[in-house]
Design an enzyme around this catalytic site. Structure first.
Site, PDB file in Angstrom:
ATOM      1  N   LYS A  90      54.096  82.355  30.340  1.00 55.31           N
ATOM      2  CA  LYS A  90      54.771  83.293  29.427  1.00 55.31           C
ATOM      3  C   LYS A  90      53.820  84.309  28.794  1.00 55.31           C
ATOM      4  O   LYS A  90      54.212  85.417  28.468  1.00 55.31           O
ATOM      5  CB  LYS A  90      55.524  82.530  28.350  1.00 55.31           C
ATOM      6  CG  LYS A  90      56.774  81.853  28.899  1.00 55.31           C
ATOM      7  CD  LYS A  90      57.695  81.399  27.794  1.00 55.31           C
ATOM      8  CE  LYS A  90      59.016  80.913  28.360  1.00 55.31           C
ATOM      9  NZ  LYS A  90      58.872  79.594  29.028  1.00 55.31           N
ATOM     10  N   GLU A 112      63.256  86.019  20.346  1.00 50.36           N
ATOM     11  CA  GLU A 112      64.110  84.842  20.201  1.00 50.36           C
ATOM     12  C   GLU A 112      63.439  83.720  20.970  1.00 50.36           C
ATOM     13  O   GLU A 112      62.685  83.965  21.911  1.00 50.36           O
ATOM     14  CB  GLU A 112      65.502  85.111  20.768  1.00 50.36           C
ATOM     15  CG  GLU A 112      65.673  84.840  22.262  1.00 50.36           C
ATOM     16  CD  GLU A 112      64.855  85.749  23.180  1.00 50.36           C
ATOM     17  OE1 GLU A 112      64.541  86.886  22.760  1.00 50.36           O
ATOM     18  OE2 GLU A 112      64.528  85.318  24.290  1.00 50.36           O
ATOM     19  N   SER A 378      54.146  76.352  36.604  1.00 50.80           N
ATOM     20  CA  SER A 378      54.354  77.326  35.527  1.00 50.80           C
ATOM     21  C   SER A 378      53.733  76.938  34.192  1.00 50.80           C
ATOM     22  O   SER A 378      53.383  77.802  33.393  1.00 50.80           O
ATOM     23  CB  SER A 378      55.849  77.595  35.335  1.00 50.80           C
ATOM     24  OG  SER A 378      56.557  76.388  35.094  1.00 50.80           O
TER      25      SER A 378
HETATM   26  C1  LIG Z   1      59.887  78.982  29.722  1.00 52.49           C
HETATM   27  C2  LIG Z   1      59.360  78.201  30.852  1.00 52.49           C
HETATM   28  C3  LIG Z   1      59.991  78.192  32.114  1.00 52.49           C
HETATM   29  C4  LIG Z   1      61.298  78.892  32.372  1.00 52.49           C
HETATM   30  O1  LIG Z   1      61.285  80.272  32.220  1.00 52.49           O
HETATM   31  P1  LIG Z   1      61.329  81.279  33.450  1.00 52.49           P
HETATM   32  O2  LIG Z   1      61.583  82.584  32.830  1.00 52.49           O
HETATM   33  O3  LIG Z   1      62.425  80.827  34.356  1.00 52.49           O
HETATM   34  O4  LIG Z   1      60.017  81.203  34.135  1.00 52.49           O
HETATM   35  C5  LIG Z   1      59.401  77.510  33.150  1.00 52.49           C
HETATM   36  N1  LIG Z   1      58.243  76.817  32.975  1.00 52.49           N
HETATM   37  C6  LIG Z   1      57.628  76.786  31.776  1.00 52.49           C
HETATM   38  C7  LIG Z   1      56.356  76.011  31.659  1.00 52.49           C
HETATM   39  C8  LIG Z   1      58.149  77.468  30.686  1.00 52.49           C
HETATM   40  O5  LIG Z   1      57.526  77.422  29.510  1.00 52.49           O
END
Ligand SMILES: *Cc1c(COP(=O)(O)O)cnc(C)c1O
Length: 394
Positions: A90, A112, A378
């Protein structure tokens, strides 16, 4: 311009656009008219690159997971977004948007947040740049996500509770939009995924596209080819997946796979499997697919991972799904939790439960030994330890 990217009207095929109240039009229009030009400025790029390198810690490694590869009989690489500052992808987007906001002359940032991850990433860059930060968060989410609320406060952000409706993400979004209408001149609204009115899905995808840009270079070095056979990522709103897919969209040989949260089962009534359950409609300012009742009420999504329980997907994903450029699969809570434990035991990496949804898909695929597979990791699982503990009874 590729068939997969946004057109000059702000649409991906039949999806996208900007379905917003008239009072929000000047804000969104200011952004739309300026974002491409600002992002193309050499000074902007230089500052973005520098922060990505020295602050976020990029490029994130592309790690050949040896024991995971052995288990699945293919060459499995993990794109390590979990190693970024603040522990997830993010931050790529919030850094990009704060630089954009500064160049638009904004001095105040709003956002948000649901689980608090985007709120933390936003509070972080506001501290970095010394800008005022207000994060809207559902009252219930504030109770559920106390550590992230503490992080935001430590960074100097004000966390404002949304007390209406179900007191969760969608109510926080409404409050943030109301704030933006009332403060159009000095305030920028940082949206956290590839959702919302045009140009947000496009600008967030561009900032996150650094994931696949680096992956291509790293694959070339490691395998001799910049293209994998498969690229996998989890999807909440879809920003890490869009980042992972972005520079592979026109390479049709690369199979793109997006894992959605099926919660307790796609048809259990406790799910966030938008591509299966969703219908076309308007959510958060764009035309996309979303989970809704026959009379158009948004259905409250469910997933064990707070980052994936979003009732829609971004409009670009809706389009990639419709034209079948990417494949959307559903992963249950149980499958994700097992995949999270498996990665931990095989590689010594505790993934975010969100990312574990992408890993769980590996279990369902058939590979050739020479296949190259990239999974977007992610985020890291530190924030999820309580959940893992409870689930496995450690
Ligand atoms: C917020 C988040 C997601 C989901 O958000 P996307 O916009 O779909 O990427 C996925 N993995 C992690 C670690 C997150 O913090």
């Amino acid at each position: 311009m590729s068939n997969y990217q946004v057109n000059e009207k702000g649409y991906y095929g039949t999806f996208g656009g900007a379905y917003i109240p008239e009072m929000l039009y000047p804000n969104v229009e200011e952004l739309r008219q300026n974002y491409r030009q600002i992002m193309d400025e050499p000074a902007f790029k230089a500052e973005f690159d520098k922060l990505m390198r020295d602050y976020v810690g990029r490029p994130s490694p592309l790690y050949l997971a040896g024991r995971l590869s052995e288990r699945y009989g293919a060459n499995i690489y993990l794109k390590r977004e979990d190693l970024n500052h603040t522990g997830a992808h993010k931050i790529n987007n919030t850094i990009g948007q704060i630089l954009l906001a500064q160049r638009l002359g904004k001095t105040r940032i709003i956002a948000e947040t649901g689980a608090g991850q985007h709120g933390v990433a936003t509070a972080t860059v506001c501290a970095l740049k010394g800008l005022e930060c207000v994060v809207y968060m559902g009252e219930i989410d504030i109770q559920r996500q106390a550590p992230n609320v503490a992080r935001m406060k430590m960074m100097g952000a004000e966390v404002r509770p949304a007390k209406s409706g179900s007191k969760t993400l969608k109510d926080a979004t409404n409050e943030a939009l109301r704030d933006w209408i009332n403060n159009p001149v000095n305030t920028h609204y940082i949206i956290g995924s590839v959702v919302g009115p045009h140009p947000y899905p496009d600008l967030v995808a561009r900032f996150q596209s650094i994931i696949s840009e680096e992956t291509k270079k790293q694959l070339k070095e490691k395998t001799g080819s910049e293209l994998p056979n498969y690229a996998l990522a989890c999807v909440g709103g879809g920003s890490n997946a869009m980042g992972m897919f972005y520079h592979f969209l026109d390479d049709e040989s690369v199979r793109l796979i997006a894992a959605e949260a099926a919660g307790k089962g796609v048809h259990s009534g406790h799910s966030a499997a938008t591509s299966v359950l969703g219908k076309e409609g308007v959510l958060h300012g764009s035309r996309t697919i979303l989970m809704q009742t026959p009379d158009g009420q948004v259905i409250e999504p469910y997933s064990i991972s707070a980052g994936l329980d979003y009732p829609g997907i971004g409009p670009q994903h809706a389009w990639l799904h419709k034209i079948q450029r990417a494949e959307y699969v559903s992963i249950t809570d149980d499958e994700a939790m097992q995949a999270g434990l498996l990665l931990t035991r095989l590689e010594g990496i505790i993934p975010a439960i969100e990312s574990a949804h992408a890993l769980a898909q590996l279990e369902k695929m058939k590979f050739k030994p020479e296949d190259t597979v990239v999974v977007c990791l992610s985020g890291r699982g530190d924030k999820d330890l309580d959940n893992y503990m409870k689930y496995f009874g450690f």
